[in-house]
Design an enzyme around this catalytic site. Sequence first.
Site, PDB file in Angstrom:
ATOM      1  N   ASP A 196      62.763  52.663  77.618  1.00 23.58           N
ATOM      2  CA  ASP A 196      62.372  51.602  76.695  1.00 23.58           C
ATOM      3  C   ASP A 196      62.770  52.027  75.282  1.00 23.58           C
ATOM      4  O   ASP A 196      62.288  53.036  74.766  1.00 23.58           O
ATOM      5  CB  ASP A 196      60.862  51.352  76.769  1.00 23.58           C
ATOM      6  N   GLU A 227      67.367  48.094  78.966  1.00 18.81           N
ATOM      7  CA  GLU A 227      67.253  46.667  78.680  1.00 18.81           C
ATOM      8  C   GLU A 227      68.563  46.115  78.126  1.00 18.81           C
ATOM      9  O   GLU A 227      69.318  46.836  77.462  1.00 18.81           O
ATOM     10  CB  GLU A 227      66.143  46.435  77.655  1.00 18.81           C
ATOM     11  N   CYS A 259      51.938  43.998  83.613  1.00 21.97           N
ATOM     12  CA  CYS A 259      51.131  45.180  83.918  1.00 21.97           C
ATOM     13  C   CYS A 259      51.866  46.031  84.940  1.00 21.97           C
ATOM     14  O   CYS A 259      52.270  45.549  86.005  1.00 21.97           O
ATOM     15  CB  CYS A 259      49.767  44.773  84.459  1.00 21.97           C
ATOM     16  N   CYS A 311      45.140  45.529  80.557  1.00 22.26           N
ATOM     17  CA  CYS A 311      45.201  44.515  81.616  1.00 22.26           C
ATOM     18  C   CYS A 311      43.804  43.958  81.866  1.00 22.26           C
ATOM     19  O   CYS A 311      42.845  44.711  82.094  1.00 22.26           O
ATOM     20  CB  CYS A 311      45.770  45.128  82.899  1.00 22.26           C
ATOM     21  N   CYS A 370      43.147  44.411  86.242  1.00 27.18           N
ATOM     22  CA  CYS A 370      42.862  45.704  86.872  1.00 27.18           C
ATOM     23  C   CYS A 370      42.288  46.720  85.895  1.00 27.18           C
ATOM     24  O   CYS A 370      41.907  47.824  86.311  1.00 27.18           O
ATOM     25  CB  CYS A 370      44.131  46.268  87.519  1.00 27.18           C
ATOM     26  N   ASP A 422      54.716  50.895  75.138  1.00 30.44           N
ATOM     27  CA  ASP A 422      56.090  51.286  75.461  1.00 30.44           C
ATOM     28  C   ASP A 422      56.174  51.993  76.799  1.00 30.44           C
ATOM     29  O   ASP A 422      57.141  51.813  77.546  1.00 30.44           O
ATOM     30  CB  ASP A 422      56.646  52.175  74.349  1.00 30.44           C
TER      31      ASP A 422
END
Length: 468
Positions: A225, A317, A370, A389, A392, A399
């Site tokens: 990332d 990405e 998530c 999240c 959960c 990141d």
Amino acid sequence: MLRVAGRERLSVVQAYRFALDLTPRQERAVLAHAGAARVAHNWALARVKAVMDQRAAERTYGIDEVDLTPTRGWSLPALRRAWNQAKVEVAPWWAECSKEAFNTGLDALARGLKNWSDSRTGKRAGRRVGFPRFKSRRRSTPSVRFTTGAIRVEPDRRHVVLPRLGRLKLHESARKLARRLEAGTARVVSATVRRDGGRWYVSFTCAVQRVQGVPACPDAMVGVDLGVSHLAVLSTGEVEPNPRHLDVAARRMRRLARRVSRRVGPDRRTGRRGSMRWERARVRLGRAHARVAHLRRDGLHKLTTRLAREYGTIVVEDLNVAGMLANRRLARSVADAGFAELRRQLAYKAGWNGGRLVVADRWYPSSKTCSSCGVVKTKLALSERIYTCTLCGLVLDRDVNAARNLAALAVTVAGSGSETRNGRGADRKTPLAGLVAVKRQPGTATAGNTGTVPPQGRTSNHEHTHAS
């Protein structure tokens, strides 16, 4: 592709770049060759442009197409034939320079005209390519390329021989290239001499037979990332800090730029040349910029080499870097990070080391998903650096969560090439229902899995990059 002792040899084009230590006489000779390339380029461009302008003017007079001034070819052979016929009048000193110098300028023009023509007709993808412009003696970068003649590395590995320029001393040893040449696993295709940041370099473009490597962990997958606050965050939790070379050197570069502005510079209107103090200040500023570029390139090479040698699959990405540069608050930091260069290096180094590079879809919601249960948030503010999240209860750095989603995406992407795209046609829409979640077993793939998050449930992956 050849096989040697059970391992494959890859035929690749690779460049070896070395700094030169030229004498004043050798530097004048190199500048003369670079000037010859510029003269040939400008002469051929003026010739082509004159015919195009004449034809455009004739059309305004109502002349039929068949009666217009005949067109002139702008391919390299056509330009070379025209130059050979006119060089005695255009450049009476042509015999003082190698023919490769003039060929350098003509070849650059031929490629520029072809790119411009292909861009206009839709044959070339990407941004529009403009019409070639004349090269300035002061603003253009001196460069000359040799493709024929005596091009070799001396046995002492400290000198190289180039046509008409003779024996040039290297600032560093050329042992890496010399070993391949002696072993017969490399062949020099061309040599380019170029001035960069006040220093001269020679770059050898070679056809190399490389033994394909094997990653240390062939089955391991890692998501990368990219960001600004941290250059790269890996799915393993490792954080690669952003060195921010440009910010570190900005103060000194501003001081040098002010010094240049205070000197007596050139004036094109009056024909005044810059003073010697202006020239020295300009060289110092150029060296400061070159140092930043070299530090950035060195850091990116070290990071990409380590990733390619360690992991079998790397997921990055497909960032819209051009769009990020339009943001005036982030443009400088994004340009300093070098996202496009990092991906370019990963692409070919993964192939060299027997790995695979997977490029995630541009609108894959790596930040909003998530990494534990696969839920996709509708909104995720740029200021939220911790992903929480609501289904959960996962609490994780934003990141790191995105990097884990990228790593899991590689499981769902088929392909054996050095660079693979997921190609799932994701769009920029996020479900208005708020959350889309499918419970899965630990260790399975995340949002890229079929049945986990439908294609319409993906959004841009740039949120975390802009705020990183």
